[in-house]
Design an enzyme around this catalytic site. Structure first.
Site, PDB file in Angstrom:
ATOM      1  N   TYR A   1      26.170  -4.911   2.549  1.00  0.00           N
ATOM      2  CA  TYR A   1      25.368  -3.300   2.894  1.00  0.00           C
ATOM      3  C   TYR A   1      24.778  -3.200   4.123  1.00  0.00           C
ATOM      4  CZ  TYR A   1      26.214  -2.137  -1.450  1.00  0.00           C
ATOM      5  OH  TYR A   1      26.521  -0.648  -3.080  1.00  0.00           O
TER       6      TYR A   1
ATOM      7  N   GLY B   1      32.520  -9.392  -2.807  1.00  0.00           N
ATOM      8  CA  GLY B   1      31.628 -10.410  -2.761  1.00  0.00           C
ATOM      9  C   GLY B   1      31.061 -10.540  -4.380  1.00  0.00           C
ATOM     10  N   VAL B   2      29.532 -10.927  -3.866  1.00  0.00           N
ATOM     11  CA  VAL B   2      29.243 -11.206  -5.077  1.00  0.00           C
ATOM     12  C   VAL B   2      29.059 -10.564  -6.241  1.00  0.00           C
ATOM     13  CG1 VAL B   2      26.871 -12.234  -6.475  1.00  0.00           C
ATOM     14  CG2 VAL B   2      27.537 -12.283  -3.754  1.00  0.00           C
ATOM     15  N   ASP B   3      29.017  -9.208  -6.578  1.00  0.00           N
ATOM     16  CA  ASP B   3      30.012  -8.777  -7.810  1.00  0.00           C
ATOM     17  C   ASP B   3      31.467  -8.792  -8.286  1.00  0.00           C
ATOM     18  OD1 ASP B   3      29.222  -6.154  -9.549  1.00  0.00           O
ATOM     19  OD2 ASP B   3      29.919  -4.755  -8.304  1.00  0.00           O
TER      20      ASP B   3
ATOM     21  N   SER C   1      21.870  -7.353  -0.443  1.00  0.00           N
ATOM     22  CA  SER C   1      22.291  -6.514   0.784  1.00  0.00           C
ATOM     23  C   SER C   1      22.685  -6.847   2.235  1.00  0.00           C
ATOM     24  CB  SER C   1      21.033  -5.469   0.406  1.00  0.00           C
ATOM     25  OG  SER C   1      20.400  -4.450   0.135  1.00  0.00           O
TER      26      SER C   1
ATOM     27  N   ASN D   1      26.827  -2.540  -7.428  1.00  0.00           N
ATOM     28  CA  ASN D   1      27.014  -1.607  -6.852  1.00  0.00           C
ATOM     29  C   ASN D   1      26.593  -0.133  -8.375  1.00  0.00           C
ATOM     30  OD1 ASN D   1      28.987  -0.463  -8.180  1.00  0.00           O
ATOM     31  ND2 ASN D   1      30.176  -1.330  -7.004  1.00  0.00           N
TER      32      ASN D   1
ATOM     33  N   ASP E   1      27.587 -21.315  -5.398  1.00  0.00           N
ATOM     34  CA  ASP E   1      28.697 -20.639  -6.046  1.00  0.00           C
ATOM     35  C   ASP E   1      27.638 -19.889  -6.908  1.00  0.00           C
ATOM     36  OD1 ASP E   1      29.943 -19.245  -7.395  1.00  0.00           O
ATOM     37  OD2 ASP E   1      31.473 -19.953  -7.355  1.00  0.00           O
ATOM     38  N   ILE E   2      27.187 -18.689  -6.753  1.00  0.00           N
ATOM     39  CA  ILE E   2      26.315 -18.218  -7.866  1.00  0.00           C
ATOM     40  C   ILE E   2      26.985 -18.287  -9.684  1.00  0.00           C
ATOM     41  CG2 ILE E   2      26.817 -16.408  -8.079  1.00  0.00           C
ATOM     42  CD1 ILE E   2      23.654 -15.613  -7.532  1.00  0.00           C
TER      43      ILE E   2
END
Length: 189
Positions: A125, A31-33, A121, A23, A9-10
């Protein structure tokens, strides 16, 4: 430069900077964002809104990167980059490579030593995991080679920019599932 791929997990990584697969609005998403925005807290959104009002009224362009504070994350910095969207026909590998190179340039400017990247991406994406892994690893290795030469410059397309005095010691690709990890492990050889 140490380059590795790990499952994880980042938002929990103890590094100087995490890279956000943002984005262009910089106002959070899925997601990650979304995970980074939730973990960092509302202050991250406030700083991103300020960036939109001042420096980036039209949003962050694909392939570019911009830093913010990490707030409640273990990382001091979040480096936001916007990956190309294959569903919109943005399939040029150089554009994807620019996400990694731009984020590393920002990291060098911030004098960061350790950076964690997601698979920019690869999710919503639409880029295939193996393509993202290959482009990401090649971009990071090329940046590392330029950094080690210490000639002070990097070439990205036709632009030459300063690599900076700081040395990035570690890049960690933090991946959400085994399939992504396998793709990055193969690219790392």
């Amino acid at each position: 430069m140490k380059i590795e791929a790990v499952l994880g997990d980042i938002t929990t990584q103890h590094v100087d900077a995490v890279v956000n697969a943002a984005n262009s609005s910089l106002l959070g998403g899925g997601g990650v964002d979304g995970a980074i925005h939730r973990a960092a807290g509302p202050e991250l959104l406030q700083e991103c809104m300020q960036l939109r009002r001042s420096e980036l009224p039209d949003g962050l362009p694909v392939g570019q990167a911009v830093p913010t504070a990490g707030y409640r994350l273990p990382a001091r910095w979040v480096i936001h980059t916007v990956g190309p969207n294959a569903h919109r026909g943005e399939t040029e590998p150089a554009l994807l490579a620019s996400c990694f190179t731009s984020a590393l340039q920002v990291a060098a400017d911030l004098r960061v030593r350790t950076v964690a990247f997601p698979a920019v991406s690869a999710g919503a994406y639409g880029w295939p995991a193996d393509a993202v892994a290959r482009v990401a690893v090649d971009a990071v290795r090329a940046f590392a080679a330029r950094q080690e030469v210490r000639d002070g410059q990097q070439v990205c397309g036709s632009a030459v920019t300063d690599v900076g005095e700081a040395t990035i010691a570690e890049v960690r690709f933090v991946l959400l599932d085994e399939a992504l990890l396998a793709a990055f492990a193969a690219a790392l050889g």
